[in-house]
Design a protein around this motif. Structure first.
Motif, mmCIF file in Angstrom:
data_model
loop_
_atom_site.group_PDB
_atom_site.id
_atom_site.type_symbol
_atom_site.label_atom_id
_atom_site.label_comp_id
_atom_site.label_asym_id
_atom_site.label_seq_id
_atom_site.Cartn_x
_atom_site.Cartn_y
_atom_site.Cartn_z
ATOM 1 N N ALA A 1 5.228 0.730 -11.369
ATOM 2 C CA ALA A 1 5.636 2.207 -11.489
ATOM 3 C C ALA A 1 4.902 3.194 -11.354
ATOM 4 O O ALA A 1 5.095 4.239 -10.850
ATOM 5 C CB ALA A 1 7.105 1.930 -11.035
ATOM 6 N N VAL A 2 4.964 3.170 -12.812
ATOM 7 C CA VAL A 2 4.741 4.891 -13.327
ATOM 8 C C VAL A 2 3.303 4.859 -12.408
ATOM 9 O O VAL A 2 2.835 6.307 -12.037
ATOM 10 C CB VAL A 2 3.794 4.747 -15.095
ATOM 11 C CG1 VAL A 2 3.709 5.426 -15.350
ATOM 12 C CG2 VAL A 2 5.751 4.490 -16.284
ATOM 13 N N ILE A 3 2.346 4.381 -12.251
ATOM 14 C CA ILE A 3 0.723 3.905 -11.616
ATOM 15 C C ILE A 3 1.458 4.434 -9.885
ATOM 16 O O ILE A 3 0.007 5.926 -10.058
ATOM 17 C CB ILE A 3 0.052 3.083 -11.871
ATOM 18 C CG1 ILE A 3 0.215 2.293 -13.231
ATOM 19 C CG2 ILE A 3 -1.387 3.095 -11.312
ATOM 20 C CD1 ILE A 3 -1.282 3.390 -14.409
ATOM 21 N N ASN A 4 2.173 4.175 -9.716
ATOM 22 C CA ASN A 4 2.114 3.914 -8.495
ATOM 23 C C ASN A 4 2.517 6.215 -8.328
ATOM 24 O O ASN A 4 2.688 6.481 -7.035
ATOM 25 C CB ASN A 4 3.121 3.768 -7.577
ATOM 26 C CG ASN A 4 3.101 2.069 -7.458
ATOM 27 O OD1 ASN A 4 2.014 2.162 -7.601
ATOM 28 N ND2 ASN A 4 4.258 1.319 -7.480
ATOM 29 N N ALA A 5 4.102 6.355 -9.376
ATOM 30 C CA ALA A 5 4.672 7.736 -9.351
ATOM 31 C C ALA A 5 3.519 8.900 -9.785
ATOM 32 O O ALA A 5 2.722 9.861 -9.180
ATOM 33 C CB ALA A 5 5.149 7.884 -10.235
ATOM 34 N N LEU A 6 1.932 8.586 -10.127
ATOM 35 C CA LEU A 6 1.115 9.356 -10.627
ATOM 36 C C LEU A 6 0.765 9.954 -9.788
ATOM 37 O O LEU A 6 -0.271 10.404 -8.896
ATOM 38 C CB LEU A 6 -0.055 8.770 -11.724
ATOM 39 C CG LEU A 6 0.606 8.755 -12.923
ATOM 40 C CD1 LEU A 6 0.141 7.971 -14.572
ATOM 41 C CD2 LEU A 6 0.814 9.892 -13.929
ATOM 42 N N GLY A 7 0.444 8.402 -8.787
ATOM 43 C CA GLY A 7 -0.733 9.080 -7.186
ATOM 44 C C GLY A 7 0.329 9.787 -6.576
ATOM 45 O O GLY A 7 -0.424 10.117 -5.818
ATOM 46 N N GLY B 1 0.762 -1.322 -0.091
ATOM 47 C CA GLY B 1 -0.054 -0.139 -0.151
ATOM 48 C C GLY B 1 1.088 1.602 0.113
ATOM 49 O O GLY B 1 0.609 2.179 -0.452
ATOM 50 N N GLN B 2 1.590 1.196 0.823
ATOM 51 C CA GLN B 2 2.463 2.650 1.336
ATOM 52 C C GLN B 2 3.239 2.751 -0.274
ATOM 53 O O GLN B 2 3.760 3.370 -1.038
ATOM 54 C CB GLN B 2 3.291 2.350 2.105
ATOM 55 C CG GLN B 2 3.263 2.244 3.484
ATOM 56 C CD GLN B 2 2.419 3.041 3.629
ATOM 57 O OE1 GLN B 2 2.998 4.170 3.372
ATOM 58 N NE2 GLN B 2 1.853 2.580 4.867
ATOM 59 N N THR B 3 3.817 1.612 -1.616
ATOM 60 C CA THR B 3 4.197 1.854 -2.402
ATOM 61 C C THR B 3 3.596 2.685 -3.319
ATOM 62 O O THR B 3 3.863 3.627 -4.683
ATOM 63 C CB THR B 3 4.579 0.791 -2.949
ATOM 64 O OG1 THR B 3 5.524 -0.038 -1.813
ATOM 65 C CG2 THR B 3 6.075 1.076 -4.219
ATOM 66 N N GLY B 4 1.882 2.266 -3.564
ATOM 67 C CA GLY B 4 1.319 3.271 -4.832
ATOM 68 C C GLY B 4 0.401 2.245 -5.303
ATOM 69 O O GLY B 4 -0.138 1.324 -4.831
ATOM 70 N N THR B 5 -0.444 2.951 -5.681
ATOM 71 C CA THR B 5 -2.087 2.179 -6.417
ATOM 72 C C THR B 5 -1.599 1.138 -7.604
ATOM 73 O O THR B 5 -2.362 -0.533 -7.260
ATOM 74 C CB THR B 5 -2.921 2.944 -7.191
ATOM 75 O OG1 THR B 5 -3.053 3.664 -7.564
ATOM 76 C CG2 THR B 5 -3.600 3.649 -5.515
ATOM 77 N N GLY B 6 -0.904 1.276 -8.226
ATOM 78 C CA GLY B 6 -0.164 -0.073 -9.061
ATOM 79 C C GLY B 6 0.477 -1.427 -8.502
ATOM 80 O O GLY B 6 -0.048 -2.262 -8.608
#
Lengths: 272, 272, 272
Positions: free
Chosen positions: C250-256, A240-245
């Motif tokens: 990681a692109v999706i993570n970064a957008l968040g 979860g901390q890493t992001g939604t991807g």
């Protein structure tokens, strides 16, 4: 352990032993996730939406899932044909009225499916299920943001379930599931599930898998919804901390780990 | 290093130098994975399925991949148009008869495609390829679960290849590939590949990429199938313990790392 | 901090406060990524492509994104209906002419959309935007590989923007954006973005989200393009060495993670 927790704990074991084939006529946005979620939970997915084969594929499947997320006039006809064939053969049908209330096409398709197909489970958010309720029962106005898991959700779930003779599963911060008699609330899940597209669609697909394995709409609905809820919790802990991807990927990982022990340990169910 | 290993080792180098454009008329379940797998291996994907452009797009491509996973009457017509244009121009055609045998629509479409389009490679599991064999040759009954890589698979691959004048690639625990004369067995891969949707579709897309680069159906088939097999092994080593979601991502990562050295080191090929 | 950097820094804050609903009629290859990118940046996605609801869904949305990546005759009609309704209601329209120039169908659809729908933003690579330019203005021949961010790109962006009365966003190694008066160059991004399918489509979707929140095509275009550029840089730092599969996630993570502070810190914008 209460009765329903015992039932869902058994359900995941039975599903993995059964490997039900689940026919999905669903949207192209989240279909890959639905297929991978079904594989992860131990089912086998098949997607087929042409009118010339929809009924044939339903006939060889253990369950049918109808999802109108990106419906079109071609696939609505296929949903009706598949649903009627499933009814003929006693195959459970899960209906996910994505976006019901948002356009005349979705409203008309929802009405037509409910008219022509006897559904086993209706799975949606409170806004969608309320729309269906409005088609069939008289309800007071519902504010989706306020009614989450509260008295309105319980009333709507029960009313819709009774009217349609199905199980109604309203998912939200607290999920409410009723077959018109029993009412189960589920307190699992994580808010991040709403930041990934397809978690609702995957939930409906999972309910379909359980329904195919169990042939019991209420237990299948609770098992499917709680599976996604626990997967969301595990995924948040893992990524979860890493992001939604990363969370999205971790949801699939978590579905693959679900077993009776995890169900018993983590399911937060109460029966009113 | 045996001859075929040498050939596939060269194949991956040639593919990466060539960057073939691969036209896919494929299903909406796994299409994103097919595009990313093609990019990872060094090809360029294009998806186009309308009858008004299918032949035009094939005409500018290096290979055409037809996959009937979510076929419909509109896209079947496009597959025929694209296939005939590819034949006219000498562009290789890979056919993946997903679910052949499961419905009349799939059976009819398979029959029609094979009648109207000369295919370069037929890629499927033993059940699908056996169905095609049944259309064209007389075979004894085949039990998919028993025939994996065994004598039946070899006999079917050879028979279909001869009948259709193509290369037949039967994928399974052991993959069997034949152009009617040579027979190659591939011992790469990992069981977790069957727990992620689209690994078969991606394999067909990869075979298309190699066919576009090499213009040789047998080597292209072996190279495509062994690429996915090695990617599955590498992905399992990298992420298998984490779950099928992470494994899925790791398969794409691994396809991007494939080169001649990895091919030589890891390919487990034997020629009968 | 220059003016445009200040504008995009505000834009991301406004977008996250507004949570615009973005209607996408787009391709089935990258649609899941578009939905997840929209959720990550703080918007709400809806996909609907049937002629019987396209205009209705546009009418309740804050922006419309038209993407012809896998166009067909059914969805072209829906794009026109949705676009005209958006125009009626003053809802911004982003047009992504994927593959324009590659087939008569794409060319005709592009021409028809530009004729019937007033677009707010045109977003494409130099080859696609040059094709549109050729429809409307006289340009010298353009070599996509040489023109990247150079004088040709500036000239084309300005000319198309003037002709169509829109903002033109040409993405490439250096992105060029113009509304016919202002010209902004963006030096963010990472080459690995071109090794994942859908990064262009996601960029158009992000531009739609910003346009829905800001109602200003130029700032929306710069904000959307720079968001994807920064996300690509962050994703490469986080996962680039692992491969394109992990980079994609990681692109999706970064957008968040994008916020005003990151925008100010990382945006590399210059205004000619």
């Amino acid at each position: 352990m209460n009765q329903i927790t015992n039932e869902v704990s058994n359900a995941v074991r039975i599903l993995r032993e059964t490997v039900p084939l689940v026919h999905n006529i669903t949207n192209y946005v989240t279909v890959n996730d639905c297929a991978n979620a079904l594989l992860a939970i131990g089912a086998s997915p098949i997607m087929a939406d042409d009118i010339a084969e929809a009924a044939d594929i339903s006939a060889i499947s253990s369950a049918l899932v109808l999802n109108i997320g990106t419906l079109n006039q071609r696939t609505i006809a296929s949903m009706l044909a598949a649903g009627k064939k499933a009814n003929e053969l006693g195959i459970p049908v899960v209906f996910d009225p994505v976006g019901a209330g948002a356009s005349k096409l979705r409203n008309d398709a929802t009405r037509e499916i409910l008219k022509q197909v006897k559904i086993t489970v209706l799975r949606g958010n409170i806004s969608e299920v309320s729309f269906v309720a409005g088609l069939n029962v008289s309800t007071k106005g519902v504010d989706a943001s306020e009614a989450d898991g509260g008295n309105d959700a319980v009333a709507i779930a029960k009313a819709v379930a009774e009217q349609l003779g199905c199980t109604a599963a309203i998912t939200g911060a607290v999920d409410v599931i009723s077959d018109g008699k029993r009412v189960i609330k589920i307190h699992n899940g994580h808010p991040m599930l709403s930041k990934v597209t397809g978690t609702g669609c995957m939930t409906s697909a999972l309910v379909g898998a359980y329904a195919g394995a169990l042939r019991d709409g209420l237990t299948a609905s609770v098992a499917g919804v709680v599976s996604m809820g626990i997967a969301g919790e595990l995924a948040y802990e893992a990524a979860g901390q890493t992001g939604t991807g990363s969370f999205h990927i971790a949801v699939i990982n978590a579905l693959g780990r679900l077993d009776s022990e995890l169900m018993e340990k983590r399911a937060k169910l109460d029966e009113a």
